[in-house]
Scaffold this active site. Structure first.
Site, mmCIF file in Angstrom:
data_model
loop_
_atom_site.group_PDB
_atom_site.id
_atom_site.type_symbol
_atom_site.label_atom_id
_atom_site.label_comp_id
_atom_site.label_asym_id
_atom_site.label_seq_id
_atom_site.Cartn_x
_atom_site.Cartn_y
_atom_site.Cartn_z
ATOM 1 N NE ARG A 237 21.163 29.548 28.509
ATOM 2 C CZ ARG A 237 21.270 28.418 27.814
ATOM 3 N NH1 ARG A 237 22.118 28.351 26.801
ATOM 4 N NH2 ARG A 237 20.553 27.363 28.120
ATOM 5 C CD GLU A 266 18.902 33.156 22.041
ATOM 6 O OE1 GLU A 266 18.481 32.170 21.414
ATOM 7 O OE2 GLU A 266 20.113 33.378 22.240
ATOM 8 C CG HIS A 292 20.598 29.314 20.711
ATOM 9 N ND1 HIS A 292 20.326 30.120 21.781
ATOM 10 C CD2 HIS A 292 21.117 28.171 21.237
ATOM 11 C CE1 HIS A 292 20.655 29.495 22.900
ATOM 12 N NE2 HIS A 292 21.150 28.316 22.591
#
Length: 330
Positions: A237, A266, A292
């Site tokens: 992440r 994000e 991503h």
């Protein structure tokens, strides 16, 4: 009248066909991310909602969807979604925990090699027209004889360990839980403290979920503890890493390179998240970024959405969805 299912992003036709056998299905077929107001309007009459990484759900949005009984994530990590709010409102929340593991681990290896061996710089040099044949330039860093440090040895971390076999590198890991002795022996991994891992590793791979305690786990202080000239690769992440601190460490040369498939912008539920990737980071030459792509394998993405569809079907049949991460009461 059949219950409505709304799918917030493009999916393979097979996914829609499977759901249309029992439900009305509407999709956001153009793939453009819906803002909160658009999503609330589309989901207002839905009994089931299939969501994806760019989406986010909070209590206010759920309040505008009185018929909603399940939110099915076509994803593994769900930190962008208020699962507690779902639980309070009697709504199932499900994810797909296993299918993303293998493709994400493959991408981690690709980014390690691409970053260390200057693949992107080499591609740009060829395309510039300046290349006239072999010359001594763009010497990089391989994996043989290096130390790879993995922070968090969950499913993806273990899959990365398996893929590193044969590269003749040393592997250390930091995790609150120790792996079974048989795993450590079979794969040649050693558990160390986080400071030890940072000091020893040529490549550092954070592979932990985003939680309050892991936000900026790799901040300026911890990046300063990393081995000078080491590489950092982030495929978990964005907010696990402090991108500003990374940029500064690249500028000073303390970090030799940074690769990422995920970015702080994000992490939608962070009220203080940056709205873009900082130009200063994008302009750093020793970086390698992907948009991503962790699970972006065609067959994998289809199977993820099909499993999310099964979670919807089970919940609306009054069953516990196989991927349930909460237990709502009504």
């Amino acid at each position: 009248m059949q219950e409505l299912i709304f799918i917030t992003n493009w999916v393979h036709p097979e996914v829609v066909d499977r759901l249309r056998a029992d439900f009305r299905v509407e999709t956001n077929a153009n793939g453009r991310q819906l803002d909160k107001e658009e999503l609330m309007e589309k989901a207002r009459e839905a009994a089931g909602l299939m969501v994806f990484m760019p989406d986010s759900l909070d209590d206010a949005l759920l309040a505008g969807c009185p018929k909603l009984r399940i939110v099915a994530g076509a994803l593994k990590g769900y930190d962008n979604f208020d699962v507690q709010a779902c639980t309070r409102r009697g709504i199932w929340f499900s994810n797909v925990p296993d299918l993303l593991t293998e493709p994400t681990a493959e991408l981690v290896i690709g980014l390690i090699i691409g970053l260390g061996r200057n693949v992107l710089e080499g591609d740009r040099y060829i395309r510039s027209g300046a290349f006239r044949g072999w010359e001594p330039r763009l010497y990089g860093t391989g994996l043989a004889g290096r130390t790879v440090g993995i922070i968090g040895l969950g499913a993806v971390g273990r899959s990365v360990v398996r893929r590193l076999q044969g590269f003749r590198c040393s592997i250390v890991y930091s995790d609150s839980a120790q792996m079974p002795a048989s795993f450590e022996l079979d794969y040649g991994v050693t558990r160390v403290s986080l400071p030890e891992l940072l000091r020893a590793s040529d490549y550092v791979l954070p592979l932990v979920p985003l939680k309050p305690e892991t936000k900026h786990l790799l901040d300026a202080k911890r990046i300063a503890q990393m081995k000078p000239g080491s590489f950092l690769v982030n495929c978990c992440r964005g907010s696990v890493v402090d991108e500003r601190a990374v940029q500064e460490a690249l500028s000073t040369g303390h970090l030799q390179g940074y690769a990422a498939d995920v970015f702080e912008m994000e992490d939608w539920l962070r009220q203080d998240r940056p709205q873009c990737i900082a130009p200063e980071l994008l302009n750093q030459p020793k970086t390698l970024f992907t948009p991503h792509l962790g699970s972006a394998v065609d067959e994998v993405r289809k199977n993820i959405a099909l499993e999310a569809a099964e979670n919807i079907r089970e919940a609306l049949q009054g069953k516990r969805p196989r991927g349930a991460v909460n237990c709502p009461g009504r």
